[in-house]
Design an enzyme around this catalytic site. Structure first.
Site, PDB file in Angstrom:
ATOM      1  N   HIS A 205       0.907  -1.124  -0.078  1.00  0.00           N
ATOM      2  CA  HIS A 205       0.016   0.207   0.049  1.00  0.00           C
ATOM      3  C   HIS A 205       0.915   1.418  -0.053  1.00  0.00           C
ATOM      4  CE1 HIS A 205      -2.243  -3.259   2.242  1.00  0.00           C
ATOM      5  NE2 HIS A 205      -3.060  -2.924   1.223  1.00  0.00           N
TER       6      HIS A 205
HETATM    7  S1  FES Z   1       1.707  -0.567   3.405  1.00  0.00           S
HETATM    8 FE1  FES Z   1       0.096  -1.821   3.564  1.00  0.00          FE
HETATM    9  S2  FES Z   1       1.042  -3.597   4.361  1.00  0.00           S
HETATM   10 FE2  FES Z   1       2.635  -2.280   3.881  1.00  0.00          FE
END
Ligand code: FES
Length: 240
Positions: A205
């Site tokens: 993410h």
């Molecule tokens: S940024 Fe979501 S798991 Fe690493």
């Protein structure tokens, strides 16, 4: 009937009468004796439920239990204390053994304990390189930081970070950074030497960590976690 026969019959009747008289006397004597005994025992017996003069049953008379009482109050106390103490001691020993056995069963076995710690030879990790090892099923990042990286990590304005933490609070030796390789957002494994801050980047993410493993950008809320570790020797690292 001749004279001699009549005399014999008379003697026989007389002997029979004397015998019957003797038996009656003995019987009367025994009856008197029995009556005497009965009257004596009756005189000695006192019923606890005697009736009053009015013919009503006297319920206030309490039977005597003196015969069952102990002669010494101290003896009773000593016996009571001994029994309480002895059974209390036995119960405590039983409880201790039960708890001890339970805890021994619950403790980790030898093979699990062997995996609890991992020893790493630091001499095999050159400066400026990352190594990932597995410890308790999780990846652990070991970074041999350069002097520039240490300077960069220490000079960052840590108070303004999302999870404020000094670099010196995250390392035991400045050149060795040891962290769990688990993103604090949702648990992905970040990539080393990537991201906007020269540290680690989580592609799941888009979380960016700096060269001290602190979160600088993206959805992750916390810095990368520091595990328990120690340096038993100059070039030896034990994690766990
Ligand atoms: S940024 Fe979501 S798991 Fe690493």
């Amino acid at each position: 009937m001749s004279l001699s026969s009549r005399a014999a019959a008379s003697l026989a009747r007389q002997a029979t009468r004397q015998h019957a008289s003797t038996v009656r006397c003995a019987s009367a004597t025994m009856q008197k004796r029995n009556l005497g005994d009965a009257s004596t025992s009756h005189a000695n017996f006192t019923s606890p439920f005697t009736r009053g003069t009015s013919g009503q049953q006297d319920t206030t008379v309490i039977p005597s239990f003196k015969g069952y009482k102990s002669g010494s109050e101290t003896g009773n106390k000593v016996f009571s204390y001994f029994m309480v103490g002895a059974f209390g001691g036995l119960s405590a020993m039983g409880a201790k053994d039960t708890v001890q056995n339970f805890l021994v069963n619950m403790s980790a076995s030898a093979d699990v304990l062997a995996q609890a710690k991992v020893e790493v030879d630091l001499a095999t990790i050159p400066e400026g390189k990352n190594v990932i090892i597995k410890w308790r099923g999780k990846p652990v990042f070991i970074r041999h930081r350069t002097a520039e990286e240490i300077k960069e990590a220490e000079s960052a304005n840590w108070q303004s970070l999302r999870d404020p933490q000094k670099d010196e609070d995250r390392v035991k030796k400045p050149e060795w950074l040891i962290m769990l390789g688990v993103c604090t957002h949702l648990g992905c494994v970040p990539i080393g030497e990537a991201g906007d801050f020269g540290g680690w980047f989580c592609p799941c993410h888009g979380s960016h960590y700096d060269i001290s493993g602190r979160i600088r950008k993206g959805p992750a809320p916390l810095n990368l976690e520091i595990p328990e570790y120690d340096f038993p020797e100059e070039t030896s690292l034990v994690i766990g």
